[in-house]
Design an enzyme around this catalytic site. Structure first.
Site, PDB file in Angstrom:
ATOM      1  CE1 TYR A 141      44.483  43.146  32.228  1.00 16.33           C
ATOM      2  CE2 TYR A 141      45.836  41.601  30.585  1.00 16.33           C
ATOM      3  CZ  TYR A 141      44.235  42.242  31.707  1.00 16.33           C
ATOM      4  OH  TYR A 141      43.200  41.860  30.913  1.00 16.33           O
ATOM      5  CB  SER A 145      44.260  38.177  30.349  1.00 16.76           C
ATOM      6  OG  SER A 145      44.480  38.431  28.473  1.00 16.76           O
TER       7      SER A 145
END
Length: 268
Positions: free
Chosen positions: A174, A161
């Site tokens: 996350y 990400s």
């Protein structure tokens, strides 16, 4: 607008991955589905992994077969217990055997994931455990148990990400989990290079998937998130899938240990 890639796909070299077997985790929807379709379009036999949404996974498989590709579904819930990954590969081998294919793995795409928002004031121990289990621990052992099936020329591609590059405190745990995945990517690239296996990561920004629906549910929300990218729009699953396909191909044979930014130039 469809969120699983475009039905009118550009022309690809359908033989680029011919004879290779790919396992894509979390391939029922979104980036996983687009990746499975693209790898199949390039000639790979794709094992479409899913955790719970059987309907979505079967739709992915049906689309691949309709387009002239080869695919089969495989269900295993990752990040739950230590037996999950060995069970996945037992089913993987059995499914390939039914097709008369050898138990080999040429391309592993670690895509399965969840999003659990939460700042330092909100994150819980369970949130951290869940995210690390699925985004870091499961990929680690998917590689470990997959390596006996992978020979020279193997490709391991981890979906990370842009939150590892740009501070994103709204999803702290996350981002931490994806950071661990990138560290693993570099370490494995160093260790597996002598076997002729490349290990890379791809880091998307904001992509129009079901998991990110709230980010593009309204024209205003979509415009706000599109403004982060230098290219002026949110990403589509195909944007990421095409980069994965490149890393899976022979064209990327001299790239390893890298994280390719797939955010459209977000926060440059």
């Amino acid at each position: 607008m469809a969120t699983d890639g475009q039905d009118e796909r550009p022309h690809h070299d359908k033989g680029a991955l011919s004879g290779r077997t790919a396992l894509v985790t979390g391939a029922g929807r979104g980036i996983g589905r687009a990746t499975a379709r693209r790898l199949a379009a390039d000639g790979a036999l794709v094992v479409v992994h899913y955790a719970g949404n059987e309907e979505a996974a079967r739709e992915t498989v049906e689309r691949i077969i309709k387009d002239g590709g080869q695919a089969l579904p495989l269900r295993t819930e990752l990040g739950t217990d230590d037996a999950a990954v060995p069970a996945l590969y037992e089913r993987f081998d059995a499914a390939l055997a039914q097709l008369g294919a050898p138990p080999r793995l040429d391309i592993l795409v670690n895509n399965a994931g969840i999003s659990v928002p939460g700042s330092i004031y909100e994150v819980s121990p369970r949130d951290v455990d869940r995210l690390l289990e699925l985004h870091a621990k499961a990929p680690l052992f998917l590689v470990q148990h997959g390596l006996p099936r992978m020979g020279s020329g193997g490709r391991i591609i981890n979906i990370s990400s842009a939150a590892t590059r740009v501070a994103f405190p709204q999803s702290l745990a996350y981002s931490m989990a994806k950071g661990a995945l990138e560290v693993m990517t570099r370490a494995l690239a160093k260790e597996l290079g002598e076997r002729g296996i490349t290990v890379n990561a791809v880091a998307p920004g904001f992509v129009k998937t079901d998991m990110n629906t709230r980010r593009w549910a309204t024209a205003e929300a979509e415009a706000a998130h599109a403004a982060h990218a230098a290219l002026g729009r949110m990403g589509l699953p195909d944007d990421v899938a095409d980069i994965v396909a490149f890393l899976a191909s022979d064209d990327a044979r001299w790239i390893t240990g890298q994280c390719l930014d797939a955010s459209g130039g977000s926060h440059l």
